[in-house]
Write an enzyme that holds these catalytic residues in place. Structure first.
Site, PDB file in Angstrom:
ATOM      1  N   HIS A 188     -16.123  -7.515  -5.388  1.00 24.02           N
ATOM      2  CA  HIS A 188     -15.737  -8.068  -4.090  1.00 24.02           C
ATOM      3  C   HIS A 188     -15.100  -9.437  -4.219  1.00 24.02           C
ATOM      4  CE1 HIS A 188     -18.185  -5.039  -1.656  1.00 24.02           C
ATOM      5  NE2 HIS A 188     -16.898  -4.858  -1.472  1.00 24.02           N
ATOM      6  N   ARG A 294      -4.946   6.460   1.338  1.00 22.55           N
ATOM      7  CA  ARG A 294      -5.836   7.163   0.400  1.00 22.55           C
ATOM      8  C   ARG A 294      -7.080   7.592   1.173  1.00 22.55           C
ATOM      9  NH1 ARG A 294      -3.605   3.140  -3.473  1.00 22.55           N
ATOM     10  NH2 ARG A 294      -3.054   4.237  -5.397  1.00 22.55           N
ATOM     11  N   ARG A 330      -2.828  11.094   2.753  1.00 21.18           N
ATOM     12  CA  ARG A 330      -3.016  12.005   1.621  1.00 21.18           C
ATOM     13  C   ARG A 330      -4.367  12.694   1.765  1.00 21.18           C
ATOM     14  NH1 ARG A 330      -3.237   9.517  -4.316  1.00 21.18           N
ATOM     15  NH2 ARG A 330      -5.263   8.722  -3.673  1.00 21.18           N
ATOM     16  N   GLU A 428       2.802  13.797  -9.251  1.00 17.26           N
ATOM     17  CA  GLU A 428       2.061  12.904 -10.148  1.00 17.26           C
ATOM     18  C   GLU A 428       1.614  13.612 -11.420  1.00 17.26           C
ATOM     19  OE1 GLU A 428      -1.447  11.366  -8.151  1.00 17.26           O
ATOM     20  OE2 GLU A 428      -1.732  13.237  -7.070  1.00 17.26           O
ATOM     21  N   ASN A 451       1.143   6.265 -11.108  1.00 17.52           N
ATOM     22  CA  ASN A 451      -0.060   5.909 -11.887  1.00 17.52           C
ATOM     23  C   ASN A 451      -0.529   7.124 -12.679  1.00 17.52           C
ATOM     24  OD1 ASN A 451       0.228   3.685 -10.234  1.00 17.52           O
ATOM     25  ND2 ASN A 451      -1.404   4.277  -8.852  1.00 17.52           N
ATOM     26  N   ASP A 452      -0.682   8.244 -11.974  1.00 14.41           N
ATOM     27  CA  ASP A 452      -1.107   9.457 -12.678  1.00 14.41           C
ATOM     28  C   ASP A 452       0.039  10.061 -13.476  1.00 14.41           C
ATOM     29  OD1 ASP A 452      -3.881   9.859 -12.293  1.00 14.41           O
ATOM     30  OD2 ASP A 452      -3.503  10.243 -10.175  1.00 14.41           O
ATOM     31  N   ARG A 462      -5.723   6.187 -17.758  1.00 14.55           N
ATOM     32  CA  ARG A 462      -5.412   4.968 -16.985  1.00 14.55           C
ATOM     33  C   ARG A 462      -6.616   4.049 -16.839  1.00 14.55           C
ATOM     34  NH1 ARG A 462      -4.332   7.383 -10.881  1.00 14.55           N
ATOM     35  NH2 ARG A 462      -4.836   5.323 -10.100  1.00 14.55           N
ATOM     36  N   CYS A 499       4.872   6.028  -4.440  1.00 13.02           N
ATOM     37  CA  CYS A 499       3.709   5.315  -3.907  1.00 13.02           C
ATOM     38  C   CYS A 499       2.802   4.797  -5.023  1.00 13.02           C
ATOM     39  CB  CYS A 499       2.929   6.166  -2.919  1.00 13.02           C
ATOM     40  SG  CYS A 499       2.200   7.620  -3.666  1.00 13.02           S
TER      41      CYS A 499
HETATM   42  C1  PEP Z   1      -0.732   7.601  -8.296  1.00 12.54           C
HETATM   43  O1  PEP Z   1      -1.327   8.384  -9.050  1.00 12.54           O
HETATM   44  O2  PEP Z   1       0.288   6.962  -8.625  1.00 12.54           O
HETATM   45  C2  PEP Z   1      -1.237   7.364  -6.929  1.00 12.54           C
HETATM   46  C3  PEP Z   1      -0.562   6.676  -6.038  1.00 12.54           C
HETATM   47  O3  PEP Z   1      -2.461   7.854  -6.616  1.00 12.54           O
HETATM   48  P1  PEP Z   1      -3.857   7.202  -7.114  1.00 12.54           P
HETATM   49  O4  PEP Z   1      -3.544   5.882  -7.755  1.00 12.54           O
HETATM   50  O5  PEP Z   1      -4.698   7.102  -5.903  1.00 12.54           O
HETATM   51  O6  PEP Z   1      -4.335   8.239  -8.094  1.00 12.54           O
HETATM   52 MG    MG Z   2      -2.805   9.764  -8.278  1.00 14.21          MG
END
Ligand code: PEP
Ligand code: MG
Length: 578
Positions: A188, A294, A330, A428, A451-452, A462, A499
């Site tokens: 936090h 999310r 999502r 992703e 990210n994924d 990750r 995103c």
């Molecule tokens: C991603 O995977 O880029 C994404 C936006 O989803 P999350 O980070 O919630 O897995």
């Molecule tokens: Mg993702």
């Protein structure tokens, strides 16, 4: 000059004297007491006082417009409820005849361990909240004066760690920056530092007592602190700090300005959010919509599986609060790093490659339908996009749409009003990116989850700090998949956004625009800097390169439900749906 490394939470430069904060240390006796009833009363009074303090802090933060921080104190107050985990543990120790101080210290330790043993990183980080409550109750029991942590001069505050209630007690006008030895990026304190935009370093292991009073520079850009910096460093970083200030002021001028390149190419700049509490930040930072809500945070913040009504209220609040802006919600992306006790998910050897997101939703149709019904009901209150995560095959999209159509039919039969909505999927996984042409035929939009996509393309977990030396967010394979997905989407009039975190990377903005991206969805704080980047790009210089086809406007109404038979999946899912 000495240089010490840490992990940066917030960029920026802080220059000034160091003030070391040390939390009070109390001697607590294990001895039994003679008057148990009196100790129980002392304990109850301390608990009630701290609970009231937390609620007062919550109100203070609310009044200042800090919804996220207010939520932390509200949750703290709830953690101190009668018969909740902390209270139960403390009362058990009191009943054995121990003092109120000992009961608080040991009872909270038990609750802290319970959180620390949880698998989910988010819940593990809550152990810090228990420590915060323990310290506050001990302060009350020992009659300590904790009104000031900082002294009277502006300073860079250095501490072992800071609890949220300590953080909000800070006098912001005296705080130049923050450095802690402990802390995690999910704590936090980190959340507060981000929302306040303070230059912050955590995990600075070399903090020493003799730093107190020394002159220093906290350099968030290089994740370090310089103690007794030399004149050259002072001059360079003072100039950088002045640049930052001027840029921040200038950014405010971009509110209300269009996100358009010098040669007239428009892009939508949307925000990523976790729930209704983030609506304010979306508006304040002038985001044009929400590209990723999310929704799993609605599940993570709930003790039990949230009801259709609870979900409907959360979605409605965001849609209404932001109308007429588009809000892309999502569907639940639970699994992998986001686990929830009440879902009773099996432990897996490779959770990131396991049972998550639509894989859960498609095998638990009742769970999925509760969310889809809530989304459809909320669609009447704004401009909704429904997005399915972790897609690898066309049949999954077809199946999601079939279940959505089923929910729609049910609601219509119940006389519920349903608004317009678009349907999209996250791209992703490399499988989805490589099959983007086929998938585009099913949906209105794609959103690249970089990210994924990076994790799965590069086989780099990750979550793993050990793999940092191998991680390359600009890996050519990932960039190629992004470009080819945008092109595939456009061949089928499917608009394409990004995103994942890469959307906010200023070094890639020009490339993304050149490749034809239609939307970038980023942390609200990144909206205005990104708008500044977009407005400085001139795509006319690339005119000689083969142009990327542009998306044409889609009709606003949802596509008619595709009744095409889903190709029969093999194996596990085949048995489920075959
Ligand atoms: C991603 O995977 O880029 C994404 C936006 O989803 P999350 O980070 O919630 O897995
Ligand atoms: Mg993702």
């Amino acid at each position: 000059m000495e240089t010490f490394k840490g992990t940066k939470i917030v960029n920026g430069i802080a220059i000034g004297k160091i003030k070391i904060y040390r939390a009070p240390v109390y001697e607590i006796s294990e001895d039994l007491v003679s008057d148990i009833a009196a100790e129980i009363e002392r304990y109850n009074k301390a608990r009630a006082k701290v609970q009231a303090d937390q609620l007062a802090l919550c109100e203070k933060e609310k009044a200042a417009g800090h919804e996220e921080t207010a939520g932390i104190f509200d949750a703290h107050a709830a953690m101190l409820d009668d018969d909740d985990v902390i209270d139960e543990a403390c009362k058990e120790i009191l009943s054995e005849g121990h003092s109120a101080e000992y009961a608080v210290s040991e009872g909270c330790k038990a609750a802290e361990e319970m959180f620390l043993n949880m698998e989910d990183e988010y819940f593990r980080a809550r152990s810090a909240d228990v420590v915060d409550l323990k310290n506050s109750m001990l302060d009350v029991l020992f009659g300590a004066d904790t009104s000031s942590l900082q002294g009277t001069e502006p300073a860079i505050l250095v501490a072992e760690d800071l609890a949220p209630s300590e953080t909000v007690k800070l006098d912001k006008s005296l705080l130049l920056g923050l450095v802690t030895r402990l802390g995690s990026s999910n704590s936090h304190t980190a959340i507060l530092a981000r929302s306040m935009n303070w230059p912050t370093l955590i995990q600075c292991h070399d903090i020493a007592d003799d730093w107190d009073g020394k002159f220093a520079i906290l350099d968030g850009y290089n994740s370090c602190i310089y103690i007794d910096p030399d004149q050259k460093t002072i001059d360079e970083l003072s100039a950088k700090q002045a640049e930052d200030k001027a840029r921040e002021e200038k950014l405010k001028e971009l509110k209300g300005q269009p996100s358009v390149t010098l040669d007239g190419r428009k892009v939508k700049l949307y925000a990523n959010i976790g729930g209704p509490k983030d609506v304010k930040a979306v508006i304040e930072n002038d985001a044009e919509g929400v590209g990723l809500f999310r929704s799993e945070f609605v599940y993570l913040n709930s003790k039990d599986d949230p009801t259709e009504e609870a979900q409907f209220q959360a979605y409605k609040q965001v849609l209404e609060g932001l109308a007429p802006r588009m809000v892309i919600i999502r569907t639940c992306d639970i699994g992998a790093d986001k686990t929830i006790d009440y879902m009773h998910l099996d432990k897996e050897d490779n959770p990131a490659l396991g049972y998550r997101a639509v894989r859960i939703c498609l095998t638990r149709p009742d769970f999925f339908k509760r969310q889809l019904r809530a989304l459809l009901r909320a669609s009447a209150f704004g401009n909704l996009g429904i997005m399915f995560p972790m897609i690898i095959s066309r049949w999954e999209v077809v199946k999601c749409k079939e279940i959505l159509a089923e929910c729609r039919k049910e609601l219509e039969a119940e006389g519920v009003q349903i608004g317009k909505y678009e349907i999209g999927i996250m791209i992703e996984t490399p499988a989805a990116a490589l099959c983007a042409d086929e998938l585009a035929e099913e949906v209105d939009f794609f959103s690249l989850g970089t990210n994924d996509l990076t994790q799965y393309t590069c086989a780099i977990d990750r979550q793993s700090a050990n793999l940092e030396p191998f991680a390359n967010t600009h890996h050519p394979a990932v960039l190629r998949l992004i470009r080819e997905t945008i092109e595939a989407g456009h061949r089928h009039n499917t608009w394409v956004g990004i995103c994942g975190e890469l959307g906010a990377d200023p070094t890639l903005t020009e490339d993304f625009l050149k490749w034809g991206v239609d939307e970038l969805s980023v942390n609200p704080k990144s909206i205005l800097p990104l708008r500044g980047n977009v407005r400085s790009v001139d795509l006319s210089k690339f005119k000689t390169e083969s142009p990327t086809p542009k998306a044409e406007a889609k009709p606003e109404a949802p596509k008619p439900e595709v009744k095409a038979e889903a190709p029969k999946p093999k194996g596990f899912f085949g048995r489920l749906f075959g």
